[in-house]
Design a protein around this motif. Sequence first.
Motif, PDB file in Angstrom:
ATOM      1  N   THR A 191       0.816  -1.219   0.000  1.00 21.06           N
ATOM      2  CA  THR A 191       0.000   0.000   0.000  1.00 21.06           C
ATOM      3  C   THR A 191       0.846   1.265   0.000  1.00 21.06           C
ATOM      4  O   THR A 191       0.318   2.372  -0.156  1.00 21.06           O
ATOM      5  N   LEU A 192       2.158   1.124   0.198  1.00 18.44           N
ATOM      6  CA  LEU A 192       3.030   2.296   0.235  1.00 18.44           C
ATOM      7  C   LEU A 192       3.230   2.850  -1.170  1.00 18.44           C
ATOM      8  O   LEU A 192       3.348   2.094  -2.130  1.00 18.44           O
ATOM      9  N   THR A 193       3.287   4.157  -1.278  1.00 17.76           N
ATOM     10  CA  THR A 193       3.436   4.785  -2.591  1.00 17.76           C
ATOM     11  C   THR A 193       4.712   5.613  -2.647  1.00 17.76           C
ATOM     12  O   THR A 193       5.120   6.226  -1.656  1.00 17.76           O
ATOM     13  N   ALA A 194       5.333   5.619  -3.820  1.00 18.05           N
ATOM     14  CA  ALA A 194       6.495   6.481  -4.040  1.00 18.05           C
ATOM     15  C   ALA A 194       6.050   7.938  -4.155  1.00 18.05           C
ATOM     16  O   ALA A 194       6.773   8.851  -3.763  1.00 18.05           O
ATOM     17  N   GLN A 195       4.849   8.149  -4.687  1.00 18.75           N
ATOM     18  CA  GLN A 195       4.300   9.498  -4.804  1.00 18.75           C
ATOM     19  C   GLN A 195       3.869   9.978  -3.417  1.00 18.75           C
ATOM     20  O   GLN A 195       3.227   9.249  -2.667  1.00 18.75           O
ATOM     21  N   GLN A 196       4.232  11.218  -3.084  1.00 24.12           N
ATOM     22  CA  GLN A 196       3.850  11.828  -1.810  1.00 24.12           C
ATOM     23  C   GLN A 196       4.094  10.841  -0.661  1.00 24.12           C
ATOM     24  O   GLN A 196       3.184  10.463   0.086  1.00 24.12           O
ATOM     25  N   ALA A 197       5.327  10.434  -0.534  1.00 22.16           N
ATOM     26  CA  ALA A 197       5.682   9.362   0.405  1.00 22.16           C
ATOM     27  C   ALA A 197       5.264   9.666   1.839  1.00 22.16           C
ATOM     28  O   ALA A 197       5.016   8.737   2.624  1.00 22.16           O
ATOM     29  N   GLU A 198       5.166  10.940   2.208  1.00 25.19           N
ATOM     30  CA  GLU A 198       4.745  11.285   3.570  1.00 25.19           C
ATOM     31  C   GLU A 198       3.339  10.772   3.885  1.00 25.19           C
ATOM     32  O   GLU A 198       2.999  10.543   5.043  1.00 25.19           O
ATOM     33  N   ASN A 199       2.523  10.594   2.845  1.00 27.05           N
ATOM     34  CA  ASN A 199       1.184  10.036   3.065  1.00 27.05           C
ATOM     35  C   ASN A 199       1.247   8.635   3.674  1.00 27.05           C
ATOM     36  O   ASN A 199       0.298   8.182   4.320  1.00 27.05           O
ATOM     37  N   ASN A 200       2.371   7.962   3.450  1.00 30.58           N
ATOM     38  CA  ASN A 200       2.512   6.603   3.979  1.00 30.58           C
ATOM     39  C   ASN A 200       2.499   6.576   5.506  1.00 30.58           C
ATOM     40  O   ASN A 200       2.143   5.552   6.108  1.00 30.58           O
ATOM     41  N   ILE A 201       2.877   7.680   6.139  1.00 35.59           N
ATOM     42  CA  ILE A 201       2.830   7.748   7.601  1.00 35.59           C
ATOM     43  C   ILE A 201       1.391   7.539   8.081  1.00 35.59           C
ATOM     44  O   ILE A 201       1.137   6.816   9.043  1.00 35.59           O
ATOM     45  N   VAL A 202       0.453   8.170   7.377  1.00 38.21           N
ATOM     46  CA  VAL A 202      -0.960   8.060   7.752  1.00 38.21           C
ATOM     47  C   VAL A 202      -1.474   6.656   7.467  1.00 38.21           C
ATOM     48  O   VAL A 202      -2.199   6.066   8.280  1.00 38.21           O
ATOM     49  N   ARG A 203      -1.098   6.118   6.308  1.00 40.03           N
ATOM     50  CA  ARG A 203      -1.517   4.747   5.987  1.00 40.03           C
ATOM     51  C   ARG A 203      -1.065   3.767   7.066  1.00 40.03           C
ATOM     52  O   ARG A 203      -1.819   2.915   7.526  1.00 40.03           O
ATOM     53  N   VAL A 204       0.188   3.893   7.451  1.00 38.75           N
ATOM     54  CA  VAL A 204       0.742   2.993   8.460  1.00 38.75           C
ATOM     55  C   VAL A 204       0.028   3.173   9.804  1.00 38.75           C
ATOM     56  O   VAL A 204      -0.201   2.200  10.531  1.00 38.75           O
ATOM     57  N   ALA A 205      -0.339   4.397  10.130  1.00 43.01           N
ATOM     58  CA  ALA A 205      -1.051   4.643  11.387  1.00 43.01           C
ATOM     59  C   ALA A 205      -2.412   3.949  11.398  1.00 43.01           C
ATOM     60  O   ALA A 205      -2.803   3.331  12.399  1.00 43.01           O
TER      61      ALA A 205
END
Length: 559
Positions: free
Chosen positions: A335-349
């Motif tokens: 589910t992690l994306t290279a685009q706007q990688a900071e969004n992955n912090i929210v996904r992981v949360a």
Amino acid sequence: MFEPKQLQEVAEGRKAYEAAVAKALTKGPERKENFTTGGGIPLKRTYTPEDVDSVDYTKDLGFPGVYPFTRGVQPTMYRGRFWTMRQYAGFATAEDSNKRYRYLLSQGTTGLSVAFDLPTQIGYDSDDPMAVGECGKVGVAVDSLADAEILFGGIPLDKVSTSMTINAPASVLLSMYIAVAEKQGVPMKALSGTIQNDILKEYIARGTYIFPPKPSMRLITDIFKFCSENIPKWNTISISGYHIREAGSTAIQEVAFTLADGIAYVEAAMKSGQDPNVFGKRLSFFFNAHNDFLEEVAKFRAARKVWARIMKERFGVTEKSAQMLRFHTQTAGCTLTAQQAENNIVRVAVQTMAAVCGGTQSLHTNSLDEALALPTDKSVRIALRTQQIVAYESGVTNVVDPLAGSYAIEALTKQIEEGAWEYIKKIDELGGMMTAIEKGYPQKHIQDAAYDYQKSIESGDRTIVGVNKFHIDEDMSERKLLKVDASVGVNQIKKLREMKEKRDNVRVKTTLDAIREGAKGEVNLMPLILDAVHAYATEGEICGVLREVFGEYKENVVL
């Protein structure tokens, strides 16, 4: 669960609600014609007592720590202690990885999780032609006990639980871990941790296999027996749905295929004369925490219930602790994306909350930059802090199974359970998981699910923030990424050759010959492999001898 009068009142209330819905729809449609979970389960507009009327609290749910463990394997869960907080780590050399482990322990991790490089995962030494360009890239290079001594140097192995993501050569890496502990003065019986040791999912979804299924299952059951007798606190296998989900399966398929693998391992161990009431206590599982919060919570609850029934009803297990499904969770790498990688912090949360509300015993949180490279110290720290914030600040750890009784959660739990049983029944009809794999049954279903998922993204039916919606222009050159220098492979080969010159090569040959002869017979191979490791035989040498006797697995093409 509800009296007929109450259900009648709900039914009458539903009529008024549906009339209100119809009126609202005349003013504007809903966002989509059909709503589903991430795994494709149709979702109702709202859930009521009618949707859980068939749920029998005592039979289907019960209390935490009580069969069928739907609500958790411990009576107090996180009110007693939190899950083990791990961060999957390993890169470049043993020295580099040891430094990362020490850093993580200083920041509050409560267990280690070792990532090995690809050559190590498939039984090749760093100087093998098959290892060119891969040394230290996706994990740490471990060729021999000499590397393992550095990898775990200064880490008290009697106090730290270690998980190792290693499968085909699991017996070799476990032997190295035992040998390092002994050099620290720590006896085997004091060790705690887990080896993944799950070869069936390699044939299904991941591909880091070495040997054909039959000898692979022998190695696994040899480990079961050896650990039952010598390392009672060691989890002898981590039956993994994580990689099945990463390959594209649905949540129901993840549960079904993982537990069907578990059935195959139990059957193999029992066939070798082992008691499931004994080895069953040290079976563990490994699941994915994906994005769909409600579905993931329900998935974990359903998996516990199905496995408890399998162990009790199918295998006659009477020991409570051998009926429990204990599991490690990792947030979803896919589910992690290279685009706007900071969004992955929210996904992981979000995924962390799902794992915790679902009752995990151990958790690894992915780092924001893993779609681009191995994680930096900073991104690893953020991932760890995500676990700690959920543990200490969110409040969800103060109540056991906090979402129990939610009409939607209970309905989804039952749907996932029923869907998993359907797949397990079909696999039984095919002759068991080994036969099903040979026929390509799970592989095809995973491929079809992955195709449907990708189609939904490309059509826009499924939104991935920053990928197919909400774009921005990014300057990727400003991002600081961890890079493994090409010199790592050169230096690792140099160290390996120096070690081979210093060791007692006569002793090495003797131990390798003993493994060769043992592999031809039926003796437990673990003591022989441990002897070879103590002599500083390399992983590649040990696996090479086993390749001679067992041969190598060649994948069947699934059409």
